[in-house]
Design a protein around this motif. Structure first.
Motif, PDB file in Angstrom:
ATOM      1  N   GLU A  68       0.818  -1.213   0.000  1.00 52.74           N
ATOM      2  CA  GLU A  68       0.000   0.000   0.000  1.00 52.74           C
ATOM      3  C   GLU A  68       0.855   1.268   0.000  1.00 52.74           C
ATOM      4  O   GLU A  68       0.464   2.294  -0.553  1.00 52.74           O
ATOM      5  CB  GLU A  68      -0.974   0.015   1.177  1.00 52.74           C
ATOM      6  N   TYR A  69       2.052   1.209   0.608  1.00 48.03           N
ATOM      7  CA  TYR A  69       2.940   2.381   0.584  1.00 48.03           C
ATOM      8  C   TYR A  69       3.470   2.619  -0.825  1.00 48.03           C
ATOM      9  O   TYR A  69       3.537   3.745  -1.312  1.00 48.03           O
ATOM     10  CB  TYR A  69       4.130   2.205   1.546  1.00 48.03           C
ATOM     11  N   ARG A  70       3.880   1.541  -1.459  1.00 46.41           N
ATOM     12  CA  ARG A  70       4.408   1.651  -2.826  1.00 46.41           C
ATOM     13  C   ARG A  70       3.328   2.173  -3.778  1.00 46.41           C
ATOM     14  O   ARG A  70       3.588   3.024  -4.631  1.00 46.41           O
ATOM     15  CB  ARG A  70       4.913   0.302  -3.315  1.00 46.41           C
ATOM     16  N   ALA A  71       2.111   1.662  -3.624  1.00 47.41           N
ATOM     17  CA  ALA A  71       1.011   2.091  -4.491  1.00 47.41           C
ATOM     18  C   ALA A  71       0.696   3.570  -4.285  1.00 47.41           C
ATOM     19  O   ALA A  71       0.464   4.315  -5.254  1.00 47.41           O
ATOM     20  CB  ALA A  71      -0.230   1.245  -4.220  1.00 47.41           C
ATOM     21  N   ALA A  72       0.708   4.010  -3.024  1.00 48.15           N
ATOM     22  CA  ALA A  72       0.405   5.414  -2.732  1.00 48.15           C
ATOM     23  C   ALA A  72       1.459   6.329  -3.340  1.00 48.15           C
ATOM     24  O   ALA A  72       1.140   7.391  -3.904  1.00 48.15           O
ATOM     25  CB  ALA A  72       0.325   5.623  -1.217  1.00 48.15           C
ATOM     26  N   TYR A  73       2.734   5.921  -3.253  1.00 52.83           N
ATOM     27  CA  TYR A  73       3.817   6.735  -3.814  1.00 52.83           C
ATOM     28  C   TYR A  73       3.712   6.815  -5.339  1.00 52.83           C
ATOM     29  O   TYR A  73       3.785   7.901  -5.927  1.00 52.83           O
ATOM     30  CB  TYR A  73       5.177   6.162  -3.415  1.00 52.83           C
ATOM     31  N   VAL A  74       3.532   5.661  -5.978  1.00 52.13           N
ATOM     32  CA  VAL A  74       3.444   5.629  -7.439  1.00 52.13           C
ATOM     33  C   VAL A  74       2.243   6.451  -7.917  1.00 52.13           C
ATOM     34  O   VAL A  74       2.338   7.220  -8.889  1.00 52.13           O
ATOM     35  CB  VAL A  74       3.364   4.177  -7.941  1.00 52.13           C
ATOM     36  N   LYS A  75       1.135   6.342  -7.226  1.00 55.30           N
ATOM     37  CA  LYS A  75      -0.062   7.113  -7.594  1.00 55.30           C
ATOM     38  C   LYS A  75       0.213   8.611  -7.513  1.00 55.30           C
ATOM     39  O   LYS A  75      -0.165   9.380  -8.410  1.00 55.30           O
ATOM     40  CB  LYS A  75      -1.221   6.731  -6.677  1.00 55.30           C
ATOM     41  N   ASP A  76       0.888   9.042  -6.449  1.00 56.19           N
ATOM     42  CA  ASP A  76       1.192  10.463  -6.282  1.00 56.19           C
ATOM     43  C   ASP A  76       2.168  10.964  -7.343  1.00 56.19           C
ATOM     44  O   ASP A  76       2.049  12.092  -7.829  1.00 56.19           O
ATOM     45  CB  ASP A  76       1.772  10.722  -4.883  1.00 56.19           C
ATOM     46  N   MET A  77       3.149  10.141  -7.717  1.00 56.98           N
ATOM     47  CA  MET A  77       4.108  10.555  -8.748  1.00 56.98           C
ATOM     48  C   MET A  77       3.451  10.611 -10.132  1.00 56.98           C
ATOM     49  O   MET A  77       3.709  11.536 -10.920  1.00 56.98           O
ATOM     50  CB  MET A  77       5.301   9.607  -8.763  1.00 56.98           C
ATOM     51  N   ILE A  78       2.599   9.648 -10.433  1.00 61.40           N
ATOM     52  CA  ILE A  78       1.875   9.667 -11.704  1.00 61.40           C
ATOM     53  C   ILE A  78       1.022  10.926 -11.798  1.00 61.40           C
ATOM     54  O   ILE A  78       0.980  11.596 -12.845  1.00 61.40           O
ATOM     55  CB  ILE A  78       1.005   8.402 -11.856  1.00 61.40           C
ATOM     56  N   ALA A  79       0.361  11.266 -10.705  1.00 63.23           N
ATOM     57  CA  ALA A  79      -0.491  12.462 -10.698  1.00 63.23           C
ATOM     58  C   ALA A  79       0.324  13.706 -11.024  1.00 63.23           C
ATOM     59  O   ALA A  79      -0.132  14.591 -11.771  1.00 63.23           O
ATOM     60  CB  ALA A  79      -1.169  12.608  -9.337  1.00 63.23           C
ATOM     61  N   ARG A  80       1.547  13.773 -10.488  1.00 62.84           N
ATOM     62  CA  ARG A  80       2.405  14.931 -10.766  1.00 62.84           C
ATOM     63  C   ARG A  80       2.826  14.972 -12.233  1.00 62.84           C
ATOM     64  O   ARG A  80       2.783  16.017 -12.869  1.00 62.84           O
ATOM     65  CB  ARG A  80       3.647  14.876  -9.862  1.00 62.84           C
ATOM     66  N   ALA A  81       3.267  13.830 -12.753  1.00 66.07           N
ATOM     67  CA  ALA A  81       3.693  13.790 -14.155  1.00 66.07           C
ATOM     68  C   ALA A  81       2.542  14.179 -15.085  1.00 66.07           C
ATOM     69  O   ALA A  81       2.710  15.016 -15.980  1.00 66.07           O
ATOM     70  CB  ALA A  81       4.220  12.395 -14.499  1.00 66.07           C
ATOM     71  N   GLU A  82       1.388  13.593 -14.867  1.00 65.22           N
ATOM     72  CA  GLU A  82       0.271  13.831 -15.782  1.00 65.22           C
ATOM     73  C   GLU A  82      -0.290  15.245 -15.641  1.00 65.22           C
ATOM     74  O   GLU A  82      -0.769  15.824 -16.619  1.00 65.22           O
ATOM     75  CB  GLU A  82      -0.796  12.751 -15.583  1.00 65.22           C
ATOM     76  N   ALA A  83      -0.202  15.834 -14.447  1.00 63.08           N
ATOM     77  CA  ALA A  83      -0.640  17.216 -14.274  1.00 63.08           C
ATOM     78  C   ALA A  83       0.206  18.176 -15.112  1.00 63.08           C
ATOM     79  O   ALA A  83      -0.279  19.211 -15.579  1.00 63.08           O
ATOM     80  CB  ALA A  83      -0.567  17.610 -12.795  1.00 63.08           C
ATOM     81  N   HIS A  84       1.475  17.804 -15.327  1.00 63.55           N
ATOM     82  CA  HIS A  84       2.371  18.632 -16.141  1.00 63.55           C
ATOM     83  C   HIS A  84       2.315  18.266 -17.623  1.00 63.55           C
ATOM     84  O   HIS A  84       2.956  18.918 -18.451  1.00 63.55           O
ATOM     85  CB  HIS A  84       3.808  18.498 -15.637  1.00 63.55           C
ATOM     86  N   GLY A  85       1.587  17.195 -17.955  1.00 65.94           N
ATOM     87  CA  GLY A  85       1.509  16.756 -19.347  1.00 65.94           C
ATOM     88  C   GLY A  85       2.682  15.895 -19.781  1.00 65.94           C
ATOM     89  O   GLY A  85       2.910  15.700 -20.977  1.00 65.94           O
ATOM     90  N   PHE A  86       3.457  15.366 -18.802  1.00 67.94           N
ATOM     91  CA  PHE A  86       4.616  14.521 -19.119  1.00 67.94           C
ATOM     92  C   PHE A  86       4.183  13.057 -19.183  1.00 67.94           C
ATOM     93  O   PHE A  86       3.341  12.608 -18.389  1.00 67.94           O
ATOM     94  CB  PHE A  86       5.699  14.625 -18.035  1.00 67.94           C
ATOM     95  N   SER A  87       4.784  12.297 -20.082  1.00 68.42           N
ATOM     96  CA  SER A  87       4.631  10.840 -20.037  1.00 68.42           C
ATOM     97  C   SER A  87       5.505  10.291 -18.911  1.00 68.42           C
ATOM     98  O   SER A  87       6.330  11.011 -18.341  1.00 68.42           O
ATOM     99  CB  SER A  87       5.019  10.221 -21.376  1.00 68.42           C
ATOM    100  N   TRP A  88       5.342   9.000 -18.598  1.00 69.01           N
ATOM    101  CA  TRP A  88       6.114   8.417 -17.494  1.00 69.01           C
ATOM    102  C   TRP A  88       6.307   6.929 -17.698  1.00 69.01           C
ATOM    103  O   TRP A  88       5.540   6.279 -18.402  1.00 69.01           O
ATOM    104  CB  TRP A  88       5.422   8.662 -16.146  1.00 69.01           C
ATOM    105  N   SER A  89       7.375   6.398 -17.075  1.00 69.17           N
ATOM    106  CA  SER A  89       7.576   4.942 -17.038  1.00 69.17           C
ATOM    107  C   SER A  89       8.116   4.566 -15.661  1.00 69.17           C
ATOM    108  O   SER A  89       9.154   5.061 -15.235  1.00 69.17           O
ATOM    109  CB  SER A  89       8.509   4.459 -18.154  1.00 69.17           C
ATOM    110  N   VAL A  90       7.366   3.701 -15.003  1.00 72.55           N
ATOM    111  CA  VAL A  90       7.693   3.292 -13.633  1.00 72.55           C
ATOM    112  C   VAL A  90       8.778   2.225 -13.660  1.00 72.55           C
ATOM    113  O   VAL A  90       8.869   1.420 -14.585  1.00 72.55           O
ATOM    114  CB  VAL A  90       6.416   2.803 -12.909  1.00 72.55           C
ATOM    115  N   TRP A  91       9.635   2.226 -12.660  1.00 75.26           N
ATOM    116  CA  TRP A  91      10.656   1.194 -12.489  1.00 75.26           C
ATOM    117  C   TRP A  91      10.201   0.273 -11.374  1.00 75.26           C
ATOM    118  O   TRP A  91      10.010   0.717 -10.243  1.00 75.26           O
ATOM    119  CB  TRP A  91      12.006   1.828 -12.105  1.00 75.26           C
TER     120      TRP A  91
END
Length: 415
Positions: free
Chosen positions: A363-386
């Motif tokens: 649940e910690y990992r999911a919360a972090y990834v969700k928050d980072m995706i939200a930041r990338a997409e708010a700026h219009g950036f694509s993303w790739s998770v490791w």
């Protein structure tokens, strides 16, 4: 005649103004949501790289993943994969007889991903030399002859990929260059990246090329790059962020002399009662006092306090995570680069360091990834998770085990 000349000049000026008013040309390759495939983790020592069965097919994930695994990623909501390719075997004398087969296998892997309905970035992913591995990041950066050989490899890899559909395949010339990190303020990377760009572009005129800043592809390094020095619009710029490192790399034995002592911290820190957080911090302090060299203990303890204080409220934590995005966004705007030509190439949170019993709760990992995706997409950036498997795995863990589904559930919820 004078009137005609004046009209021609006026029209020419108008065309220039129109050209300036138009937005910059976008890259041919577009992407939105991606996953990094695994890098080199189980190959034998370099003295065995001449063994066809040991090293092919290439890259390494081909030994573990099939068409169904790739299609499952498409169904989960990813539209592209970033495919790390270790360049070292292409630079090793052990593989001379197999060199053409290695390039052909990379191309076959690209086509396999495309057939599954996913786009692919071919990522030249140097790692440090060690054990029997003779060539890694330091050797390429420190020895001009080795860098020239790396340039040749980039030229040939670009030629290998040049015939593919440029809307489906992009080429990243070097992952996380470790150069210009020193306090002396060297600026070696811009010239080297220009050489890498020229080598790739000379062989592949249509491919989108992925470029980056120095020193681990940090946002602060991308800021120092002048994109106008690369005379090409068919480029995507990448940066990586694992901020805050204290939380994302807990227990990682390879990440400096502090992080290996840190495990058990939640994301965010306020996700557990304060008494429980204090107990975890006391456990980390006790570990530092028991295991760290005594000359480093006071410094490590002070650093722990400093890091915790920098993220002990949600506002501070999100400020730390926002900072790289704001820097890149400002750099892009200042240089006329569209958000879709920016990608967050890596981010993620460790699941389990190899050999360490501690497993980060899903649940910690999911919360972090969700928050980072939200930041990338708010700026219009694509993303790739490791990444797919291993220490940061969101699909697989180690030894064929599956990772907890929490992070993949976040990905699936996006579409």
């Amino acid at each position: 005649m004078a009137l005609l000349t004046a009209m021609i000049k006026s029209l020419a000026a108008l065309f220039v103004l129109l050209a300036l008013a138009l937005p910059g040309q976008a890259a041919t390759f577009t992407m939105k949501r991606g996953l990094n495939l695994d890098q080199w983790v189980t190959w034998p020592g370099e003295d065995h790289w001449g063994d066809r069965k040991a090293i092919l097919p290439y890259p390494e994930w081909r030994k573990f993943l099939g068409n169904d695994d790739l299609r499952a990623l498409k169904e989960a909501g990813f539209d592209f994969l970033r495919m790390p390719v270790d360049p070292s075997p292409f630079l090793s004398g052990q593989t001379t007889a197999l060199r053409d087969d290695l390039y052909a296998s990379v191309l076959d892997s690209v086509r396999m991903i495309n057939r599954a309905g996913l786009k692919v970035i071919v990522d030249m992913h140097l790692i440090p030399a060690g054990g029997s591995r003779k060539i890694g990041m330091a050797e390429v950066m420190d020895d001009p002859q080795t860098f020239d050989r790396y340039l040749d490899m980039v030229r040939k890899m670009a030629r290998t990929l040049a015939g593919e559909d440029p809307s489906q395949v992009a080429f990243e010339l070097m992952n996380e260059p470790i150069v210009d990190c020193d306090s002396a303020g060297t600026s070696l990377w811009p010239d080297r990246q220009r050489k890498l760009f020229a080598a790739a572009r000379s062989s592949a005129v249509k491919l989108t090329l992925v470029l980056t800043g120095a020193c681990y592809s940090a946002a602060s390094s991308l800021e120092k790059i002048d994109p106008k020095a690369i005379p090409d619009d068919n480029v995507i710029w990448t940066f990586h962020s694992y901020d805050p490192f204290l939380l994302t790399h807990q227990g990682a034995t390879w990440a400096g002399d502090f992080i290996p002592y840190v495990t058990g911290l939640p994301y965010p820190l306020g996700a557990v009662p304060k008494a429980r957080l204090d107990l975890t911090l006391d456990t980390i302090r006790a570990r530092i006092k028991a295991e760290a060299p005594w000359t480093r203990q006071s410094g490590l303890l002070a650093y722990l306090d400093e890091q915790v204080a920098s993220m002990d409220t949600s506002e501070k934590l999100l400020g730390l995570m926002d900072a790289p995005f704001k820097r890149v966004d400002a750099w892009a705007k200042a240089n006329g680069i569209k958000p879709e030509n920016i990608t967050l190439g890596e981010f993620g949170m460790i699941r389990q360091e190899y050999g360490n019993a501690y497993v980060m709760p899903g649940e910690y990992r999911a919360a972090y990834v969700k928050d980072m995706i939200a930041r990338a997409e708010a700026h219009g950036f694509s993303w790739s998770v490791w990444g797919y498997g291993g220490a940061f795995g969101i699909v697989d863990a180690f030894n064929g085990d599956k990772a907890e589904p929490d992070v993949m559930d976040v990905i699936r919820s996006l579409h």
